[in-house]
Design a protein around this motif. Structure first.
Motif, PDB file in Angstrom:
ATOM      1  N   TYR A 533      43.105  28.600  45.759  1.00  0.00           N
ATOM      2  CA  TYR A 533      41.874  27.953  45.272  1.00  0.00           C
ATOM      3  C   TYR A 533      40.821  27.992  46.395  1.00  0.00           C
ATOM      4  N   GLY A 534      40.263  26.870  46.811  1.00  0.00           N
ATOM      5  CA  GLY A 534      39.281  26.906  47.883  1.00  0.00           C
ATOM      6  C   GLY A 534      37.874  27.104  47.354  1.00  0.00           C
ATOM      7  N   LEU A 535      37.070  27.854  48.098  1.00  0.00           N
ATOM      8  CA  LEU A 535      35.632  27.898  47.846  1.00  0.00           C
ATOM      9  C   LEU A 535      35.139  29.327  48.014  1.00  0.00           C
ATOM     10  N   GLN A 536      34.138  29.715  47.146  1.00  0.00           N
ATOM     11  CA  GLN A 536      33.504  31.020  47.238  1.00  0.00           C
ATOM     12  C   GLN A 536      31.991  30.824  47.269  1.00  0.00           C
ATOM     13  N   ILE A 537      31.291  31.676  48.032  1.00  0.00           N
ATOM     14  CA  ILE A 537      29.840  31.542  48.164  1.00  0.00           C
ATOM     15  C   ILE A 537      29.186  32.891  47.916  1.00  0.00           C
ATOM     16  N   PHE A 538      28.043  32.850  47.160  1.00  0.00           N
ATOM     17  CA  PHE A 538      27.280  34.050  46.830  1.00  0.00           C
ATOM     18  C   PHE A 538      25.803  33.752  47.094  1.00  0.00           C
ATOM     19  N   SER A 539      25.045  34.741  47.551  1.00  0.00           N
ATOM     20  CA  SER A 539      23.627  34.490  47.847  1.00  0.00           C
ATOM     21  C   SER A 539      22.868  35.799  47.890  1.00  0.00           C
ATOM     22  N   LYS A 540      21.558  35.670  47.617  1.00  0.00           N
ATOM     23  CA  LYS A 540      20.641  36.800  47.759  1.00  0.00           C
ATOM     24  C   LYS A 540      19.365  36.260  48.389  1.00  0.00           C
ATOM     25  N   GLU A 541      18.960  36.874  49.459  1.00  0.00           N
ATOM     26  CA  GLU A 541      17.843  36.374  50.246  1.00  0.00           C
ATOM     27  C   GLU A 541      16.578  36.295  49.396  1.00  0.00           C
ATOM     28  N   GLY A 542      15.942  35.061  49.411  1.00  0.00           N
ATOM     29  CA  GLY A 542      14.713  34.821  48.673  1.00  0.00           C
ATOM     30  C   GLY A 542      14.913  34.584  47.196  1.00  0.00           C
ATOM     31  N   VAL A 543      16.176  34.540  46.730  1.00  0.00           N
ATOM     32  CA  VAL A 543      16.410  34.408  45.279  1.00  0.00           C
ATOM     33  C   VAL A 543      17.268  33.183  44.962  1.00  0.00           C
ATOM     34  N   TYR A 544      18.499  33.136  45.489  1.00  0.00           N
ATOM     35  CA  TYR A 544      19.394  32.051  45.113  1.00  0.00           C
ATOM     36  C   TYR A 544      20.540  31.939  46.113  1.00  0.00           C
ATOM     37  N   THR A 545      21.234  30.802  46.014  1.00  0.00           N
ATOM     38  CA  THR A 545      22.531  30.606  46.669  1.00  0.00           C
ATOM     39  C   THR A 545      23.432  29.899  45.666  1.00  0.00           C
ATOM     40  N   LYS A 546      24.660  30.381  45.545  1.00  0.00           N
ATOM     41  CA  LYS A 546      25.603  29.811  44.571  1.00  0.00           C
ATOM     42  C   LYS A 546      26.947  29.598  45.247  1.00  0.00           C
ATOM     43  N   VAL A 547      27.505  28.392  45.081  1.00  0.00           N
ATOM     44  CA  VAL A 547      28.825  28.064  45.618  1.00  0.00           C
ATOM     45  C   VAL A 547      29.735  27.741  44.437  1.00  0.00           C
ATOM     46  N   LEU A 548      30.938  28.353  44.432  1.00  0.00           N
ATOM     47  CA  LEU A 548      31.885  28.206  43.317  1.00  0.00           C
ATOM     48  C   LEU A 548      33.189  27.628  43.836  1.00  0.00           C
ATOM     49  N   ILE A 549      33.664  26.560  43.203  1.00  0.00           N
ATOM     50  CA  ILE A 549      34.983  26.013  43.513  1.00  0.00           C
ATOM     51  C   ILE A 549      35.822  26.045  42.248  1.00  0.00           C
ATOM     52  N   LYS A 550      37.150  26.183  42.430  1.00  0.00           N
ATOM     53  CA  LYS A 550      38.083  26.290  41.303  1.00  0.00           C
ATOM     54  C   LYS A 550      39.036  25.094  41.323  1.00  0.00           C
ATOM     55  N   ILE A 551      39.207  24.479  40.149  1.00  0.00           N
ATOM     56  CA  ILE A 551      40.108  23.333  40.010  1.00  0.00           C
ATOM     57  C   ILE A 551      41.152  23.677  38.960  1.00  0.00           C
ATOM     58  N   PRO A 552      42.452  23.639  39.276  1.00  0.00           N
ATOM     59  CA  PRO A 552      43.477  23.951  38.255  1.00  0.00           C
ATOM     60  C   PRO A 552      43.489  22.898  37.157  1.00  0.00           C
ATOM     61  N   LEU A 553      43.577  23.374  35.919  1.00  0.00           N
ATOM     62  CA  LEU A 553      43.613  22.453  34.778  1.00  0.00           C
ATOM     63  C   LEU A 553      45.065  22.122  34.466  1.00  0.00           C
ATOM     64  N   ASP A 554      45.696  21.339  35.352  1.00  0.00           N
ATOM     65  CA  ASP A 554      47.106  20.989  35.177  1.00  0.00           C
ATOM     66  C   ASP A 554      47.239  19.839  34.192  1.00  0.00           C
ATOM     67  N   LYS A 555      48.486  19.364  33.991  1.00  0.00           N
ATOM     68  CA  LYS A 555      48.733  18.312  32.995  1.00  0.00           C
ATOM     69  C   LYS A 555      47.946  17.049  33.304  1.00  0.00           C
ATOM     70  N   GLU A 556      47.858  16.717  34.605  1.00  0.00           N
ATOM     71  CA  GLU A 556      47.138  15.493  34.980  1.00  0.00           C
ATOM     72  C   GLU A 556      45.667  15.623  34.620  1.00  0.00           C
ATOM     73  N   ASN A 557      45.055  16.799  34.916  1.00  0.00           N
ATOM     74  CA  ASN A 557      43.645  16.976  34.624  1.00  0.00           C
ATOM     75  C   ASN A 557      43.383  17.114  33.138  1.00  0.00           C
ATOM     76  N   GLN A 558      44.355  17.706  32.392  1.00  0.00           N
ATOM     77  CA  GLN A 558      44.156  17.803  30.951  1.00  0.00           C
ATOM     78  C   GLN A 558      44.202  16.429  30.290  1.00  0.00           C
TER      79      GLN A 558
END
Length: 558
Positions: A533-558
């Motif tokens: 899991y962890g964290l991913q980052i995407f960006s384009k200069e002068g346009v945007y920055t996007k950070v993506l995190i993933k959370i498992p949809l386990d029984k507790e979260n469901q």
């Protein structure tokens, strides 16, 4: 051990039986091949066919032609019998008026003397019959098995009946054995059973069981019960003969012989065991004497006496004493450490209680200031204090580290409300989160640092109204939470440098501010949910920055 050895003896008997049946099948196939080859040779002999056709037409041959035919063609049949040990006799029963010549050339009228005269049309192989060409000189001990076929001309007219026979014992080894532990028979596809007269009664008595074997055990050898005896049953399928050969071998004699052979070993084992018991008795008595001394010393330690156990010698008892002495020392050290830990825990509980009291005190002070602002109609200040108080309560909340997504979003909204008081422009929060994900449990303060990075590194220098977007969607039982802005972005080089800092195994350089918050968020996500899991980052200069995190949809979260 004897049971296992008995099983091994049975396995060996089964293996021998399989070898026997393999040899039988090879021999039977060889005999069939020889007989079929002889049959084809004779059927392709045009000289014999032409001679029979002439005799059917009533044409006479000269004496020299007759002599030549008898010497050449019939001698070839006799030679075929002489040189081949598998073949008992090759005979032609000719459908014409001929001069008979022993032992291979007869008129078809002789056919009526043979037991298979009425059955050869239905099966090519005739099993267990006597040589009755001349009824007055029948050898009752000479049982045969023969390949019988019709020889016809091109118009389908019968020329002769060909019989190629071999002794039954050649094909079915052990067919006439008087050994009660072994039985064999041939069972054709019509339910006929062929066996010696002695064995026939047994097979007739157990007919149902025999047919069950022929149905289930095609080319197999297994342990089974037949005629109330344990035995090995083998069945070899002979499709060209329209049936199968069954061989049944009793294993009682094999097992009894094995047990008798093991009696000397049993005596040796009993004597060895008796000697071993005597030796062990004296060894154990000596060991228990020293063990009782050790037990007595341990009891003294249990009563509080500070003594050291005896460690003399190099055997297991001495080693046990050494280990107990080490254990006593370790227990003393552990008791001291445990006392210190309990003292630290008490101190921590007191400090935690003080922190809780301080947190409630600060929150109550903020509530008082808020009331004072509302009394003076300073509602903007009151709202700011409300947001600050809620943020303060969320930060000081006693939790194991996991909160609902809705709580984290509410904290971010309060954070932006206070932040907008500082700026001349507005930062708006745009949410695209389905309600079903609002109860999703995430690490506390995992989204706020992402929003804070968006403000200070992407938006603040632009100084204009803008949006921060938070979006949630599901892929492969994983919820993706995306935080993005339309800010300054960053170059590909800076993006790659930031990714390396976030994923660094040895942590982020404390002297560099940029990337520390993202590294902490990524590390916490991996700690809670796993390295994938962890964290991913995407960006384009002068346009945007996007950070993506993933959370498992386990029984507790469901």
């Amino acid at each position: 051990m004897f049971i296992n050895m008995s099983g091994n003896a049975k396995d060996i008997a089964l293996k021998d039986e399989k070898i026997y049946m393999k040899t039988f099948l090879q021999n039977a196939n060889d005999i069939q091949e020889v007989c079929n080859l002889a049959k084809q040779t004779i059927e392709q002999n045009d000289s014999i066919k032409d001679y029979i056709k002439l005799r059917q037409k009533g044409e006479e041959l000269s004496s020299s032609e007759k002599i030549n035919f008898y010497k050449k063609e019939l001698s070839a049949l006799e030679t075929m019998t002489t040189i081949n040990p598998y073949i008992y006799q090759v005979r032609l029963f000719v459908n014409a008026d001929i001069t008979e010549k022993k032992p291979s050339f007869y008129k078809i009228s002789r056919l009526s003397n043979m037991d298979w005269a009425d059955t050869y049309k239905y099966s090519p192989w005739q099993i267990d019959y006597l040589d009755k060409v001349f009824p007055d000189s029948v050898n009752k001990n000479s049982h045969l098995i023969g390949l019988v076929s019709q020889i016809k001309d091109d118009n389908g007219r019968l020329l002769a009946i060909l019989e190629i026979s071999t002794p039954l014992e050649n094909m079915f080894s052990g067919y006439f054995d008087e050994n009660n532990s072994e039985l064999c028979c041939f069972v054709d596809n019509n339910g006929g059973i062929y066996s010696s007269d002695k064995n026939k009664k047994i097979f007739d008595k157990n007919r149902k069981k025999l047919f069950e074997f022929t149905y289930k055990l095609k080319n197999k050898s297994v342990f089974a019960t037949f005629n109330n005896q344990s035995c090995i049953v083998s069945v070899s399928d002979l499709p060209s003969m329209n049936g199968c050969f069954v061989h049944i071998k009793g294993i009682k004699d094999t097992v009894d012989s094995f047990y008798m052979s093991q009696i000397p070993y049993l005596y040796v084992m009993l004597i060895s065991t008796a000697i071993f018991i005597i030796i062990v008795f004296f060894m154990i008595r000596n060991i228990f004497r020293r063990f009782n001394i050790l037990t007595s010393e341990v009891a003294q330690i249990e009563n509080g006496e500070n003594i050291k156990l005896t460690e003399s010698g190099n055997d297991e008892i001495s080693e046990l004493g050494k280990q107990i002495n080490k254990m006593v020392v370790s227990l003393d050290e552990l008791n001291r450490e445990n006392t210190q830990k309990q003292l630290l825990v008490k101190n921590a509980e007191i400090k935690s209680l003080q922190n809780q009291i301080n947190a409630h005190f600060m929150y109550n002070v903020l509530e008082t200031i808020k009331m004072m602002a509302e009394i003076k109609s300073e509602f903007e200040i009151s709202d700011a204090i409300t947001s600050l108080g809620q943020m303060f309560r969320y930060s000081m909340k006693w939790t194991s580290g996991m909160v609902e997504l809705s709580e984290e979003i509410h904290y971010i909204q309060n954070y932006l409300n206070l932040l907008n008081l500082r700026f001349d422009y507005e930062i708006y929060l745009s949410l695209n989160i389905p309600d079903k994900y609002m109860k999703l449990r995430i690490p506390k303060m995992s989204l706020q640092p992402l929003v804070e990075n968006s403000v200070y590194h992407g938006i603040e220098n632009m100084a204009e109204d803008t949006y921060i977007y938070i979006k949630a969607f599901e892929e492969n039982n994983v919820v993706n939470i995306e935080v993005s802005d339309a800010g300054a972005g960053m170059s590909e080089e800076k993006l790659q440098e930031l990714r390396e800092r976030i994923n660094a195994a040895d942590g982020v350089d404390e002297s560099k501010e940029h990337g520390r918050a993202l590294y902490n968020v990524s590390k916490r996500l991996k700690m809670y949910f796993g390295a994938e899991y962890g964290l991913q980052i995407f960006s384009k200069e002068g346009v945007y920055t996007k950070v993506l995190i993933k959370i498992p949809l386990d029984k507790e979260n469901q």
